[in-house]
Scaffold this motif. Structure first.
Motif, PDB file in Angstrom:
ATOM      1  N   LYS A 256      31.113  -3.472 -30.776  1.00  0.00           N
ATOM      2  CA  LYS A 256      31.677  -4.826 -30.804  1.00  0.00           C
ATOM      3  C   LYS A 256      30.526  -5.816 -31.006  1.00  0.00           C
ATOM      4  CE  LYS A 256      35.750  -3.284 -29.156  1.00  0.00           C
ATOM      5  NZ  LYS A 256      35.645  -1.916 -29.688  1.00  0.00           N
ATOM      6  N   PRO A 257      30.832  -7.054 -31.332  1.00  0.00           N
ATOM      7  CA  PRO A 257      29.737  -8.028 -31.494  1.00  0.00           C
ATOM      8  C   PRO A 257      29.113  -8.389 -30.139  1.00  0.00           C
ATOM      9  CG  PRO A 257      31.856  -9.083 -31.826  1.00  0.00           C
ATOM     10  CD  PRO A 257      32.136  -7.646 -31.643  1.00  0.00           C
ATOM     11  N   LEU A 258      28.342  -7.470 -29.641  1.00  0.00           N
ATOM     12  CA  LEU A 258      27.782  -7.598 -28.291  1.00  0.00           C
ATOM     13  C   LEU A 258      26.353  -7.086 -28.333  1.00  0.00           C
ATOM     14  CD1 LEU A 258      28.598  -7.607 -25.055  1.00  0.00           C
ATOM     15  CD2 LEU A 258      28.747  -5.170 -25.419  1.00  0.00           C
ATOM     16  N   THR A 259      25.418  -7.873 -27.817  1.00  0.00           N
ATOM     17  CA  THR A 259      24.029  -7.395 -27.830  1.00  0.00           C
ATOM     18  C   THR A 259      23.776  -6.573 -26.581  1.00  0.00           C
ATOM     19  OG1 THR A 259      23.246  -9.332 -26.657  1.00  0.00           O
ATOM     20  CG2 THR A 259      23.247  -9.471 -29.053  1.00  0.00           C
ATOM     21  N   ARG A 260      22.725  -5.814 -26.634  1.00  0.00           N
ATOM     22  CA  ARG A 260      22.380  -4.978 -25.472  1.00  0.00           C
ATOM     23  C   ARG A 260      21.971  -5.864 -24.292  1.00  0.00           C
ATOM     24  NH1 ARG A 260      19.725   0.654 -27.508  1.00  0.00           N
ATOM     25  NH2 ARG A 260      21.153   1.003 -29.212  1.00  0.00           N
TER      26      ARG A 260
ATOM     27  N   ALA B  46      39.354  -7.711 -26.085  1.00  0.00           N
ATOM     28  CA  ALA B  46      39.731  -8.969 -26.768  1.00  0.00           C
ATOM     29  C   ALA B  46      38.804 -10.094 -26.324  1.00  0.00           C
ATOM     30  CB  ALA B  46      41.177  -9.306 -26.449  1.00  0.00           C
ATOM     31  N   LYS B  47      38.444 -10.081 -25.039  1.00  0.00           N
ATOM     32  CA  LYS B  47      37.536 -11.121 -24.527  1.00  0.00           C
ATOM     33  C   LYS B  47      36.174 -11.002 -25.197  1.00  0.00           C
ATOM     34  CE  LYS B  47      39.356 -12.007 -19.938  1.00  0.00           C
ATOM     35  NZ  LYS B  47      39.246 -11.586 -18.542  1.00  0.00           N
ATOM     36  N   ILE B  48      35.738  -9.768 -25.426  1.00  0.00           N
ATOM     37  CA  ILE B  48      34.425  -9.586 -26.068  1.00  0.00           C
ATOM     38  C   ILE B  48      34.444 -10.152 -27.485  1.00  0.00           C
ATOM     39  CG2 ILE B  48      32.854  -7.804 -26.966  1.00  0.00           C
ATOM     40  CD1 ILE B  48      33.274  -6.301 -24.410  1.00  0.00           C
ATOM     41  N   PHE B  49      35.602 -10.021 -28.123  1.00  0.00           N
ATOM     42  CA  PHE B  49      35.708 -10.593 -29.470  1.00  0.00           C
ATOM     43  C   PHE B  49      35.964 -12.099 -29.410  1.00  0.00           C
ATOM     44  CE2 PHE B  49      36.423  -6.200 -30.910  1.00  0.00           C
ATOM     45  CZ  PHE B  49      35.572  -6.203 -31.998  1.00  0.00           C
ATOM     46  N   GLY B  50      36.210 -12.614 -28.234  1.00  0.00           N
ATOM     47  CA  GLY B  50      36.438 -14.052 -28.085  1.00  0.00           C
ATOM     48  C   GLY B  50      37.800 -14.495 -28.583  1.00  0.00           C
ATOM     49  N   LEU B  51      38.790 -13.594 -28.505  1.00  0.00           N
ATOM     50  CA  LEU B  51      40.122 -13.979 -28.979  1.00  0.00           C
ATOM     51  C   LEU B  51      40.761 -14.961 -28.000  1.00  0.00           C
ATOM     52  CD1 LEU B  51      41.696 -10.560 -30.090  1.00  0.00           C
ATOM     53  CD2 LEU B  51      40.422 -12.191 -31.456  1.00  0.00           C
TER      54      LEU B  51
END
Lengths: 259, 249, 311
Positions: free
Chosen positions: A89-93, B107-112
């Motif tokens: 996912k668009p998440l950095t370490r 979904a929160k990680i994607f900022g939805l």
């Protein structure tokens, strides 16, 4: 920030859906209630031994929860392979480390609230007083000390392969600091070189989490409040150590293969 | 048709842990291009480099040389992963969460936004046929259900590119069929699917194009129909491309 | 042979052997049990001789509570804390404390961490019966907080007389818990039959708190008798000589005789009082005042009309 809080939320959910906290909390209550039921010369106002016992159990329980919860975070993600979809996912370490840290720290904060409310109730049942500011000072420094322990354990979980070895090493290190951390400089003075320099270096390098731990005596014996200036300075000191461990953890994790 | 996924002379070497051993080459000069709306099958025997390729595309492994890009963005940038969904092989999701909570977390990680999240979760649970079990903790799910939760999490952000690593491994025939149906549906919706698998029959059924790699090198690439046309079956083509010679005549 | 049958046979043999062993050991075990019942409680049985070490550390813990947590560790200078202050203040033990109590045992801060850390620990010498950290004398009953540790210490080492004496002192003089103090002493006497110090304190309770002169006299006389029983093979005159050579015994002897003498005076038995004072004077470090008092009593006795002359 939203991402970090999302990660923290999962850690908090994990804590309250596991049995660790409930077992330790109930055990603390049972031990304290049993000790409170002992008749000591028909005097039902004796409270300090109970306060000391309760605070000691709170410290032990909180350290157990903090270290075991933190130590399993990253290894469990790796072992169950949830790290892969997460990092896809668009998440950095760095965000992942911060999220895990924040989750464990907030979870320990919630645990401390429960424990200190019980402690307050136990003390009030005997001495009919609520020195809330004293309890607040003790709880906030306790939480900060746990923050340092959590950051250190998180770093350990990236260095040591097994959560059990990491937990053991962290427990031994924290117990050593709590018991003799304050006196290492005095011990160093009695030694010859090069051991003296080694112990001195260790003394200045370790986070002195024994300061909040030893503060228990002030709470147990109803000493007046500590100056807020000193509380603030200690918070800054402990925050600095949290930052050091977290930066180190991020650097280690950046180089770590995911699987 | 624009290119969504591209690798350019991708090379990955792993240092050996043994003393004075030369590094192990996992990928060597891999060139791939996957266009929008394609279902791309990525085939190879065990240890051929399929998972390493996926790891590079997802930023888990740094290439030794060469480059990889998603939507024209270098894979090392986290933003490159904003529009992809990924289903890893054999993953055990957070057992203490329910399917709904797990999807909400991703979904929160994607900022939805919240209302969009609710709508999306409902759609996905229906798609993967887990509406009835959405409130139950994942630890109570069967393997097939867990795999479908995995597929749902991969789709939470309505991705333009879906990366699937052995999505049907370990599933029973019904489970496989269900996963295959979902991929077919995504294909119909115009999604791009990058699909690594051993299941040649499955690949033959759902893929538009396939690439076959062996020992880290690309051995063949083309439309399924083109490859099958030159051989009796995809399986025969696969075995010939990787250089396997049957021991028994 | 069938292995299962062999195992069964072995099991039967072992069972018979254990039963035989148990039957043989039972009488010896009973004699050990009875000794144990006399000598200790649950903690003593559990911890063995190490219970005395724990008892001592809990006694120290009580002293730490008396100082509201302000107490030296093994790394600090503890010259002013060689004798626990809770015991020193009772007069039950001789003090071995040196140095200046008010000066911090921690010395000057060794470095900035040590200096900073001192803000988070008790850093002032206070006593609970003097109000503790708040210096509020109305809170002097806080001294009750030392009691749990003294109780635990007595349970772990029931033969330590000092613990009973110290506990009794604080219960009786500061907390006005006379019946509890009496119970502590009776418990002490159960564990240490005939101990003159415990008898002496028990007598004081009857004299000073219950104003029961007759029972106080009985108890103190019992103390003297039990003290005399300690060396049954030694003649009475030699026993007195031996007692007077030992500082603690001499002090005890003087206290018992003086207390009895005062009791007799209070009861109007001047002749008996003179006899007690004459015994006390044998052990007293300075005799001038006591001799004068005896002379006064003799004078007073001489002035009293005898029962025969009054007739």
């Amino acid at each position: 920030m939203r991402t970090i809080f999302a990660l923290a939320g999962v850690v908090i959910k994990e804590l309250y859906r596991r049995k660790d906290f409930y077992v330790l909390f109930i055990l603390t209550i049972v031990i304290c209630v049993i000790m409170a039921s002992v008749n000591i010369f028909n005097d039902n106002q004796i409270v300090r031994y109970l306060k000391e016992l309760c605070l000691l159990l709170i410290w032990i329980s909180s350290l157990v929860i903090a270290i075991t919860t933190t130590a399993r975070q990253i290894p469990a993600e790796r072992e169950q392979r949830t790290l892969l979809p997460l990092l896809a996912k668009p998440l950095t370490r760095t965000q992942l480390i911060l999220g895990k840290f924040l989750g464990c720290w907030l979870a320990c904060g919630l645990v401390l609230i429960c424990f200190y409310v019980f402690f307050g109730a136990l003390a009030a049942s005997r001495e009919h007083a609520w020195p809330l500011l004293s309890y607040f000072q003790a709880a906030i420094l306790h939480w900060m000390a746990l923050g340092v322990v959590i950051a250190m354990t998180l770093l350990g979980s990236l260095v040591f392969a097994a959560p059990s070895s990491n937990s053991t090493i962290c427990f031994v290190l924290v117990a050593t600091i709590l018991c003799v951390g304050r006196y290492l400089d005095a011990v160093a003075l009695t030694l010859g070189e090069p051991l003296r320099s080694v112990i001195y270096a260790f003394y200045y390098a370790i986070p002195h989490v024994e300061i909040p731990f030893e503060m228990r005596n002030l709470i147990v014996h109803d000493w007046p409040l500590i100056g807020w200036k000193f509380i603030g300075l200690d918070i800054l000191y402990l925050l600095a150590y949290m930052a050091i461990f977290l930066v180190a953890a991020c650097l280690v994790f950046r180089r770590k293969p995911v699987n | 048709m624009s290119v969504i996924l591209k690798t350019d002379k991708l090379r990955v070497e792993f240092k050996s842990r043994e003393f004075r051993q030369s590094p192990k080459v996992a990928l060597s000069g891999l060139d791939l291009e996957v266009g929008t709306g394609e279902v791309f099958g990525f085939l190879g025997p065990n240890g051929a480099g399929k998972t390493t390729t996926i790891n590079v595309l997802l930023g888990f492994v740094q290439p030794t040389s060469g480059a990889a890009a998603l939507f024209g963005i270098d894979v090392r940038q986290p933003i490159a992963r904003q529009r992809i969904g990924y289903l890893p092989e054999m993953t055990y999701y957070y057992k203490f969460l329910s399917a709904e909570e797990l999807l909400r977390f991703y979904a929160k990680i994607f900022g939805l936004p919240r209302n969009e999240t609710d709508k999306r979760i409902a759609q996905l649970l229906k798609l993967v046929e887990l509406e009835h079990a959405s409130k139950r903790q994942i630890k109570t799910y069967s393997k097939g259900m867990q795999q479908r939760v995995g597929l749902a999490q991969a789709l939470i952000n309505n991705p333009d590119l879906l990366v699937l690593d052995e999505p049907t491994s370990g599933l029973d025939p019904v489970g496989r069929m269900k996963v295959r149906e979902i991929i077919q549906r995504l294909k119909n919706e115009g999604k791009t699917v990058f699909f690594a698998s051993h299941e040649l029959g499955e690949v033959e059924t759902v893929c538009d194009r396939v690439a076959i790699i062996s020992e880290g090198e690309l051995k063949a690439i083309g439309r399924v129909s083109e490859i099958v046309a030159q051989h009796p079956s995809l399986e025969k083509a696969f075995l010939e491309v990787i250089g396997y010679k049957p021991q028994l005549a | 042979m069938n292995p299962a049958r062999t195992l069964w046979l072995l099991l039967v043999v072992l069972f018979v052997f254990s039963f035989d062993l148990a039957a043989k050991l039972q009488p010896q075990f009973q004699s050990i049990e009875s000794t144990r019942r006399q000598s200790g409680n649950f903690f003593s049985l559990l911890l063995g001789d190490s219970s005395k070490i724990f008892a001592n550390s809990f006694f120290i813990k009580a002293d730490e509570y008396y100082h509201s947590g302000y107490y030296p560790t093994i790394f600090d200078n503890n010259s002013a804390f060689q004798t626990p202050h809770i015991a020193e203040d009772t007069g039950a033990v001789a003090s071995h404390n040196g140095g200046e109590e008010e000066t911090s045992f921690m010395g000057p801060p060794r470095d900035w961490i040590d200096a900073f850390g001192r803000n988070f620990i008790p850093n002032r010498h206070t006593h609970l019966d003097e109000g503790g950290p708040t210096d509020d004398l109305s809170e002097s009953s806080q001294v009750r907080e030392i009691l749990p540790w003294l109780k635990l210490s007595a349970e772990l080492d029931p033969e330590n007389i000092q613990t009973y004496l110290v506990t009794t002192f604080w219960l009786r003089t500061r907390l006005n818990k006379v019946s509890e103090a009496e119970q502590v002493l009776r418990e002490g006497l159960r564990n240490n039959p005939g101990n003159p110090q415990l008898f002496f304190e028990l007598g004081r309770i009857y004299d000073e708190n219950y104003h029961d002169i007759a029972r106080a006299r009985n108890i103190w006389e019992a103390a003297l008798r039990s003290w005399a029983r300690e060396e049954p093979d030694v003649p009475q005159s030699d026993r007195l000589k031996m007692t007077l050579e030992n500082f603690d015994d001499r002090f005890m002897f003087e206290q018992l005789q003086t207390s009895l003498a005062l009791l007799e005076e209070k009861s109007g038995n001047t002749a008996a009082a003179i006899a007690r004072w004459q015994q006390a004077i044998l052990a007293a470090p300075s005799t001038a005042d006591m001799q004068q008092h005896i002379e006064d009593l003799k004078h007073k006795l001489a002035e009293q009309p005898s029962p025969a002359s009054s007739k």
